[in-house]
Motif scaffolding. Structure first.
Motif, PDB file in Angstrom:
ATOM      1  N   VAL A   1     -22.491 -16.265 -17.086  1.00 29.85           N
ATOM      2  CA  VAL A   1     -21.514 -15.787 -16.109  1.00 29.85           C
ATOM      3  C   VAL A   1     -21.971 -14.449 -15.537  1.00 29.85           C
ATOM      4  O   VAL A   1     -21.793 -14.169 -14.346  1.00 29.85           O
ATOM      5  N   GLU A   2     -22.612 -13.639 -16.370  1.00 30.51           N
ATOM      6  CA  GLU A   2     -23.134 -12.348 -15.898  1.00 30.51           C
ATOM      7  C   GLU A   2     -24.094 -12.543 -14.733  1.00 30.51           C
ATOM      8  O   GLU A   2     -23.986 -11.872 -13.699  1.00 30.51           O
ATOM      9  N   ALA A   3     -25.050 -13.455 -14.887  1.00 32.53           N
ATOM     10  CA  ALA A   3     -26.027 -13.711 -13.818  1.00 32.53           C
ATOM     11  C   ALA A   3     -25.330 -14.307 -12.597  1.00 32.53           C
ATOM     12  O   ALA A   3     -25.656 -13.950 -11.456  1.00 32.53           O
TER      13      ALA A   3
ATOM     14  N   ILE B   1     -22.244  -5.188 -16.064  1.00 35.19           N
ATOM     15  CA  ILE B   1     -22.911  -6.501 -16.022  1.00 35.19           C
ATOM     16  C   ILE B   1     -24.405  -6.326 -15.746  1.00 35.19           C
ATOM     17  O   ILE B   1     -25.253  -6.928 -16.406  1.00 35.19           O
ATOM     18  N   LYS B   2     -24.729  -5.482 -14.772  1.00 33.99           N
ATOM     19  CA  LYS B   2     -26.136  -5.240 -14.431  1.00 33.99           C
ATOM     20  C   LYS B   2     -26.879  -4.653 -15.633  1.00 33.99           C
ATOM     21  O   LYS B   2     -27.998  -5.090 -15.953  1.00 33.99           O
TER      22      LYS B   2
ATOM     23  N   TYR C   1     -31.135  -7.159 -21.736  1.00 37.54           N
ATOM     24  CA  TYR C   1     -31.683  -8.402 -22.282  1.00 37.54           C
ATOM     25  C   TYR C   1     -32.824  -8.967 -21.429  1.00 37.54           C
ATOM     26  O   TYR C   1     -33.122 -10.142 -21.458  1.00 37.54           O
ATOM     27  N   SER C   2     -33.455  -8.069 -20.672  1.00 35.47           N
ATOM     28  CA  SER C   2     -34.675  -8.354 -19.913  1.00 35.47           C
ATOM     29  C   SER C   2     -34.534  -9.465 -18.870  1.00 35.47           C
ATOM     30  O   SER C   2     -35.502 -10.166 -18.570  1.00 35.47           O
ATOM     31  N   TYR C   3     -33.348  -9.604 -18.303  1.00 31.91           N
ATOM     32  CA  TYR C   3     -33.184 -10.561 -17.217  1.00 31.91           C
ATOM     33  C   TYR C   3     -33.541  -9.931 -15.888  1.00 31.91           C
ATOM     34  O   TYR C   3     -34.080 -10.590 -15.007  1.00 31.91           O
ATOM     35  N   LEU C   4     -33.258  -8.651 -15.744  1.00 27.43           N
ATOM     36  CA  LEU C   4     -33.552  -7.954 -14.478  1.00 27.43           C
ATOM     37  C   LEU C   4     -34.785  -7.085 -14.629  1.00 27.43           C
ATOM     38  O   LEU C   4     -35.079  -6.591 -15.677  1.00 27.43           O
TER      39      LEU C   4
END
Length: 101
Positions: free
Chosen positions: A69-71, A91-92, A98-101
């Motif tokens: 949901v965050e993404a 959220i960002k 967690y290394s998504y961005l």
């Protein structure tokens, strides 16, 4: 508040995608999004917490934070209007941590 039906639909779609692509059945998540509670309220419960949800952790382990949901909120600017600047910042930061961005 503006119509949130698209958010609810997209939250359901990430459930379906996680089940199909990752064989991950997020039954508690499905239960939450199947209620009459506002999808914005549900999203806040899932995203604005110092402790990641079980689903977030599971998807992170699978390398699929794109199905969180965050993404969903972060990547869809039309949903930003439902959240405060502080919530979006949280959220960002969570996605960055967690290394998504």
């Amino acid at each position: 508040m503006e119509n949130t039906l698209d958010l609810k639909k997209d939250m359901h779609n990430i459930y379906i995608k996680a089940k199909k692509e990752c064989n991950y059945n997020a039954s508690r998540y499905l239960q939450m999004i199947s209620t009459n509670e506002s999808p914005v309220t549900i999203a806040r419960k899932l995203t604005i917490s110092n402790t990641p949800t079980e689903g977030f952790t599971k998807l992170w382990e699978m390398g699929r934070l794109d199905l969180t949901v965050e993404a969903l909120i972060y990547e869809n600017e039309e949903y930003h209007k439902f959240f405060t600047e502080e919530e979006l910042y949280f959220i960002k930061n969570k996605l960055s941590k967690y290394s998504y961005l």
